[in-house]
Design an enzyme around this catalytic site. Structure first.
Site, PDB file in Angstrom:
ATOM      1  N   TYR A 151       6.323  17.210  12.439  1.00  0.00           N
ATOM      2  CA  TYR A 151       7.305  16.113  12.507  1.00  0.00           C
ATOM      3  C   TYR A 151       8.751  16.578  12.389  1.00  0.00           C
ATOM      4  CZ  TYR A 151       3.128  13.714  10.571  1.00  0.00           C
ATOM      5  OH  TYR A 151       1.872  13.254  10.296  1.00  0.00           O
ATOM      6  N   CYS A 166       0.071  32.433  12.100  1.00  0.00           N
ATOM      7  CA  CYS A 166       0.291  33.014  13.406  1.00  0.00           C
ATOM      8  C   CYS A 166       0.761  31.926  14.371  1.00  0.00           C
ATOM      9  CB  CYS A 166      -1.030  33.585  13.876  1.00  0.00           C
ATOM     10  SG  CYS A 166      -0.792  35.128  14.663  1.00  0.00           S
ATOM     11  N   GLU A 226       0.816  -1.223   0.000  1.00  0.00           N
ATOM     12  CA  GLU A 226       0.000   0.000   0.000  1.00  0.00           C
ATOM     13  C   GLU A 226       0.843   1.265   0.000  1.00  0.00           C
ATOM     14  OE1 GLU A 226      -1.898  -0.757   3.757  1.00  0.00           O
ATOM     15  OE2 GLU A 226      -3.513  -1.841   2.810  1.00  0.00           O
ATOM     16  N   PRO A 227       1.554   1.548  -1.090  1.00  0.00           N
ATOM     17  CA  PRO A 227       2.360   2.764  -1.100  1.00  0.00           C
ATOM     18  C   PRO A 227       1.515   4.034  -1.221  1.00  0.00           C
ATOM     19  CG  PRO A 227       2.439   1.679  -3.238  1.00  0.00           C
ATOM     20  CD  PRO A 227       1.644   0.774  -2.333  1.00  0.00           C
ATOM     21  N   GLY A 228       1.852   5.028  -0.447  1.00  0.00           N
ATOM     22  CA  GLY A 228       1.177   6.331  -0.557  1.00  0.00           C
ATOM     23  C   GLY A 228       2.205   7.391  -0.887  1.00  0.00           C
ATOM     24  N   ARG A 229       3.040   7.690   0.117  1.00  0.00           N
ATOM     25  CA  ARG A 229       4.067   8.719  -0.018  1.00  0.00           C
ATOM     26  C   ARG A 229       4.946   8.516  -1.260  1.00  0.00           C
ATOM     27  NH1 ARG A 229       6.183  11.240   4.399  1.00  0.00           N
ATOM     28  NH2 ARG A 229       5.439   9.517   5.664  1.00  0.00           N
TER      29      ARG A 229
END
Ligand code: LLP
Length: 421
Positions: free
Chosen positions: A323, A350, A280-283
């Site tokens: 992160y 802000c 399940e690759p996303g990035r």
């Protein structure tokens, strides 16, 4: 490896016509990576499927591209499923994930047809069984287990430590066994196998090798000792990309062929009957095909820092603040000038933590210059907010020399449509 990026004159044209900040995806690069996955995640021994992890970035154009390239989908909410359905993705290509699917989400998914539900915990299985019985509709079931393999990523991104909120710890065997029995006792459900996911932005293939060893050991025990047939195994996502020159991820083909080889070895050695393997690759699909183009605004000097402020920030990319994620950028307006200055590239929100790049190497930069931040395609737009009532940027797909808007820029009026007076 030097980072590639769209031609500066094309970027200027996009900025002129679509405004900034704008997210730009190189559609050719997106499709190329999808093809690398489908082309190299293959085996003679079992069926394979590459599931695009929609959470990384989703819109109809993205879903259609992935569908055309033969991918299936990991979705984690009713909203993602709604978008996929709108793009023409059928239920059988959707794998519904998430640790707290609501009764409504589950019911709507059943109504869509027979897909996969990745069951995360016992309570969820109860809900799924109740829904299947009430609606008399079929569904394939995968149980998410937590193999306890910890990949070396940022603490917030790791999902498979013992106390993770995701999946059932692999040593809670009685619980898992009871769940399989319950699923098998429901005539509408078909138990298919297991899922695991060990983290994100994983740079070492060894982490996947460890996951595979633990998972096959488990599948072997389940089959031998409980006599339960395990047909499908989903190893999750987590494949890394390069954000800065410090990251050296292995090539897609290398990761895929290693995973396939290790799984074939385990299946042969243990005489298992796994019929379908999934990742399940996303990035690694959306990440480095995506860029954010900003316009530089005011500058400010302190005793130790030079700030360049851009017209977006943590509202369109929360990752540096959340992160400590690092990025690289370039000045498109002065693309041939030497990057001999160090600036803090800061957003307009802000919040003191709204610094996109702490030490950005750029040529001397002036208000009005276009700044391109690389590799923002994953978890940028999908985690965007309206903090400070900043409208979300437009999203543009480029292909060769042309481009098209796939998500229009949000307007002030769009943001106000939800207000009830
Ligand atoms: N499958 C499951 C079950 C997942 O939980 C995830 C990501 C993926 C697949 C896709 O992982 P990928 O290939 O994209 O690494 N917001 C964080 C990332 C959170 C990842 C959550 N799960 C970030 O911006 O780094």
């Amino acid at each position: 490896m030097p980072l590639t990026y769209p031609r500066p004159s094309l970027l200027r044209e996009i900025a002129d016509n679509c405004g900034t900040p704008v997210m730009i995806y190189d559609e050719d690069a997106l499709r190329q990576t999808m093809r690398e996955y489908t082309g190299s995640f293959k085996s003679e021994m079992f069926e394979t499927s590459v599931l695009y992890a929609s959470k990384a970035f989703l819109c109809k154009a993205m879903a259609k591209a992935a569908l055309e390239e033969g991918l299936h989908f990991d979705a984690v909410s009713g909203g993602e499923i709604y978008c996929l359905a709108g793009a023409g993705v059928p239920a059988e290509k959707i794998h519904f994930h998430g640790n707290n699917k609501t009764p409504r989400e589950i019911e709507e998914f059943f109504r869509m047809g027979r897909g996969h539900i990745i069951v995360d915990n016992c309570d969820e299985l109860t809900l799924v069984i109740e829904t299947a019985e009430r609606m008399a509709s079929p569904m394939d079931i995968i149980i998410r287990v937590n193999p306890g393999v910890e990949a070396h990523t940022h603490e917030y991104i790791a999902t498979a430590t013992k106390d993770s909120k995701f999946g059932i710890s692999i040593d809670r065997e009685d619980e898992i066994r009871r769940m399989i029995e319950a699923a098998e006792n429901c005539p509408h459900l078909s138990f298919k196998g297991f899922h695991s996911h060990i983290g994100s932005q994983i740079l070492e293939v060894e982490a996947f090798a460890a996951e595979i060893r633990v998972m096959f050991d488990f599948v072997d025990r389940v089959q031998q000792q409980w006599g339960v047939e395990v047909e499908e195994l989903d190893l999750g996502g987590g494949f890394a990309i390069s954000y800065t020159e410090k990251d050296n991820p292995p090539a897609t083909e290398e990761v895929c062929s290693r995973i396939i080889a290790l799984c074939e070895e385990e299946i042969t050695r243990r005489k298992l009957d796994i019929r379908r393997l999934m990742i399940e690759p996303g990035r690694s699909i959306a990440g480095d095909a995506g860029y954010t183009l900003y316009t530089a605004g005011c500058r400010k000097m302190t005793d130790s820092k030079s700030f360049i402020f851009v017209d977006g920030g943590m509202a369109d990319n929360i990752r540096p603040a959340l992160y400590n994620a690092e990025y690289t950028c370039r000045n498109i307006t002065r693309d041939n000038a030497k990057a001999d200055r160090t600036y803090a590239l800061a957003g307009k929100c802000c919040e003191s933590g709204d610094i996109l790049i702490k030490e950005a190497r750029l040529p001397e930069t002036f208000p009005g210059d276009l700044i391109l931040v690389h590799s923002t395609g994953a978890y940028g737009y999908s985690m965007a907010s309206n903090y400070n009532r900043l409208p979300r940027p437009a999203v543009v797909f480029t292909s060769g020399e042309s481009y098209r808007t796939v998500i229009r820029r949000e307007t002030y009026e769009d943001m106000m449509t939800l207000d009830v007076e």
